[in-house]
Design a protein around this motif. Structure first.
Motif, PDB file in Angstrom:
ATOM      1  N   VAL A 170      34.271 -36.336 -18.332  1.00 20.61           N
ATOM      2  CA  VAL A 170      34.932 -37.277 -17.426  1.00 20.61           C
ATOM      3  C   VAL A 170      35.351 -38.515 -18.213  1.00 20.61           C
ATOM      4  O   VAL A 170      34.564 -39.069 -18.996  1.00 20.61           O
ATOM      5  CB  VAL A 170      34.001 -37.700 -16.271  1.00 20.61           C
ATOM      6  CG1 VAL A 170      34.606 -38.846 -15.474  1.00 20.61           C
ATOM      7  CG2 VAL A 170      33.725 -36.522 -15.342  1.00 20.61           C
ATOM      8  N   LEU A 171      36.589 -38.953 -17.975  1.00 24.65           N
ATOM      9  CA  LEU A 171      37.120 -40.181 -18.568  1.00 24.65           C
ATOM     10  C   LEU A 171      37.586 -41.085 -17.433  1.00 24.65           C
ATOM     11  O   LEU A 171      38.283 -40.632 -16.521  1.00 24.65           O
ATOM     12  CB  LEU A 171      38.291 -39.865 -19.496  1.00 24.65           C
ATOM     13  CG  LEU A 171      39.017 -41.071 -20.110  1.00 24.65           C
ATOM     14  CD1 LEU A 171      38.094 -41.814 -21.077  1.00 24.65           C
ATOM     15  CD2 LEU A 171      40.282 -40.615 -20.831  1.00 24.65           C
ATOM     16  N   GLY A 217      30.127 -47.876 -19.514  1.00 29.16           N
ATOM     17  CA  GLY A 217      30.750 -46.731 -20.161  1.00 29.16           C
ATOM     18  C   GLY A 217      32.070 -46.339 -19.521  1.00 29.16           C
ATOM     19  O   GLY A 217      32.359 -46.702 -18.377  1.00 29.16           O
ATOM     20  N   VAL A 218      32.866 -45.602 -20.271  1.00 33.81           N
ATOM     21  CA  VAL A 218      34.151 -45.122 -19.760  1.00 33.81           C
ATOM     22  C   VAL A 218      34.243 -43.596 -19.817  1.00 33.81           C
ATOM     23  O   VAL A 218      35.211 -43.012 -19.326  1.00 33.81           O
ATOM     24  CB  VAL A 218      35.334 -45.732 -20.543  1.00 33.81           C
ATOM     25  CG1 VAL A 218      35.381 -47.231 -20.344  1.00 33.81           C
ATOM     26  CG2 VAL A 218      35.250 -45.380 -22.022  1.00 33.81           C
ATOM     27  N   GLU A 219      33.249 -42.930 -20.417  1.00 36.53           N
ATOM     28  CA  GLU A 219      33.279 -41.489 -20.502  1.00 36.53           C
ATOM     29  C   GLU A 219      31.866 -40.939 -20.500  1.00 36.53           C
ATOM     30  O   GLU A 219      30.900 -41.616 -20.851  1.00 36.53           O
ATOM     31  CB  GLU A 219      34.029 -41.024 -21.760  1.00 36.53           C
ATOM     32  CG  GLU A 219      33.394 -41.486 -23.057  1.00 36.53           C
ATOM     33  CD  GLU A 219      34.175 -41.048 -24.287  1.00 36.53           C
ATOM     34  OE1 GLU A 219      35.192 -40.351 -24.136  1.00 36.53           O
ATOM     35  OE2 GLU A 219      33.753 -41.398 -25.409  1.00 36.53           O
ATOM     36  N   VAL A 220      31.759 -39.673 -20.068  1.00 36.32           N
ATOM     37  CA  VAL A 220      30.479 -38.991 -20.057  1.00 36.32           C
ATOM     38  C   VAL A 220      30.747 -37.494 -20.113  1.00 36.32           C
ATOM     39  O   VAL A 220      31.787 -37.018 -19.635  1.00 36.32           O
ATOM     40  CB  VAL A 220      29.665 -39.357 -18.781  1.00 36.32           C
ATOM     41  CG1 VAL A 220      30.351 -38.838 -17.512  1.00 36.32           C
ATOM     42  CG2 VAL A 220      28.245 -38.809 -18.866  1.00 36.32           C
ATOM     43  N   MET A 221      29.844 -36.741 -20.737  1.00 34.44           N
ATOM     44  CA  MET A 221      30.013 -35.300 -20.757  1.00 34.44           C
ATOM     45  C   MET A 221      28.666 -34.605 -20.753  1.00 34.44           C
ATOM     46  O   MET A 221      27.636 -35.184 -21.106  1.00 34.44           O
ATOM     47  CB  MET A 221      30.843 -34.852 -21.963  1.00 34.44           C
ATOM     48  CG  MET A 221      30.176 -34.973 -23.308  1.00 34.44           C
ATOM     49  SD  MET A 221      31.296 -34.362 -24.618  1.00 34.44           S
ATOM     50  CE  MET A 221      30.222 -34.531 -26.053  1.00 34.44           C
ATOM     51  N   ASP A 222      28.693 -33.349 -20.318  1.00 31.98           N
ATOM     52  CA  ASP A 222      27.514 -32.503 -20.280  1.00 31.98           C
ATOM     53  C   ASP A 222      27.762 -31.306 -21.194  1.00 31.98           C
ATOM     54  O   ASP A 222      28.828 -31.203 -21.814  1.00 31.98           O
ATOM     55  CB  ASP A 222      27.232 -32.057 -18.841  1.00 31.98           C
ATOM     56  CG  ASP A 222      25.743 -31.868 -18.585  1.00 31.98           C
ATOM     57  OD1 ASP A 222      24.991 -31.649 -19.555  1.00 31.98           O
ATOM     58  OD2 ASP A 222      25.334 -31.941 -17.413  1.00 31.98           O
TER      59      ASP A 222
END
Length: 323
Positions: A138-139, A173-178
């Motif tokens: 996600v961004l 934050g501006v992004e996250v990933m799994d």
């Protein structure tokens, strides 16, 4: 000539040339090679650099056992970092040999002017890499998304749930990933967040760090899906590995011990455990239908259990190991 390649596989270094003291081939290690996870027209080669040399304007050429070129890419970097993924165009898919060994990888520098290093690599493209490690991502440009949780869901093309989870974006934050490991197939990704509108928030699937391979970007909360295919060339190929039906194998992890109950009549099966990169972690060949594998010394993550016998060939099951 040039050709094309298959799933993500470990590459074993067998030979290397040398150059100067600062740029020595012995410091370069081709860690893995294979298809870009979402694009079967590209392959990726990951190289680790344990030296200090720069390797000005590097490019790679990948050959099959007959010396025919499978894939290559002109210079796209100034040098080679500590851990770098090269994307190669698969120009001759017909040059891929069936089965196993692909011995030729060359490193050229100076805009393809100088041949600097050569390696001998081996590995099967669609096995043992039964799944590809990919990332729901996600961004966001919306400050309201920071600190919130996103729910992600991946369905296979038959509508069944293949994987799901949640991930929380850090404050500021501006992004996250799994992370998820998916076997070859066709999938769709949806991501939702109940507390944000979705404006300026997009999601997609991504490959390994440094990879340019990704699924189409869509907006969060629109209930649209990002459709993608993982390791397309391995879906129906002769090297494809079938999933073990759950009713045929009982697998439980108790106090760090993986307890397996194989179906009757499969006493001669070879049981192997791989990590998500395709490295063999354990192998059991005793003639018992009940087996135990000690996972306590392994790092948490995605594991691939493989069972091979003369009746069914190779079959696999993906496991999640958490302490």
């Amino acid at each position: 000539m040039k050709n094309r390649i298959h799933c993500i596989t470990i590459a074993f270094l067998a030979m290397a040339g040398t150059s100067s003291a600062q740029e020595d081939c012995i410091n370069l290690w081709p860690v893995s090679f294979g298809y870009a996870p979402f694009d079967s027209d590209l392959m990726e080669v990951r190289i680790q650099n344990n030296g200090s040399g720069g390797w000005s304007y590097p490019s790679l050429v990948f050959y099959n056992t007959s010396g025919d070129t499978i894939a290559w890419r002109a210079s796209e970097f100034f040098g080679i970092g500590n851990d770098q993924v090269f994307t190669l165009d698969i120009t001759h898919p017909e040059a891929i040999n069936g089965g196993g060994v692909y011995p030729g990888l060359e490193l050229w520098t100076g805009f393809n002017d100088s041949l600097r290093c050569e390696w001998v690599l081996s590995g099967e493209f669609c096995y043992p890499n039964i799944c590809a490690t990919v990332h729901p991502y996600v961004l966001s440009s919306d400050p309201a998304a920071a600190g919130t949780t996103f729910n992600w869901n991946i369905n296979s093309d038959n509508g069944e749930n293949a994987a799901s989870g949640e991930m929380t974006m850090a404050l500021g934050g501006v992004e996250v990933m799994d992370t998820v490991c998916l076997p070859p197939g066709n999938y769709s990704l949806t991501i939702t967040n109940s507390s944000v509108s979705g404006n300026g928030i997009t999601c997609q699937m991504r490959g390994q760090q440094g990879s340019t391979s990704e699924s189409p970007s869509i907006e969060v909360n629109t209930f649209a899906s990002s459709d993608f295919t993982v390791l397309e060339a391995c879906i129906d190929g002769t090297n494809a590995v079938a999933e073990i039906p759950s009713e045929e194998l009982r697998a439980n992890i108790v106090n760090g011990i993986l307890q397996l109950q194989l179906p009757m009549g499969e006493e001669a099966s070879t049981v192997e455990l791989f990590d998500a990169a395709g490295r063999v972690l354990m192998r059991n060949t005793d003639t018992k239908t009940q087996k135990e594998l000690d996972l306590s010394g392994l790092a948490p993550g995605v594991l691939i259990l493989s069972v091979t016998n003369e009746v069914h060939g190779r079959r696999s099951k993906t496991l999640a190991w958490t302490r």
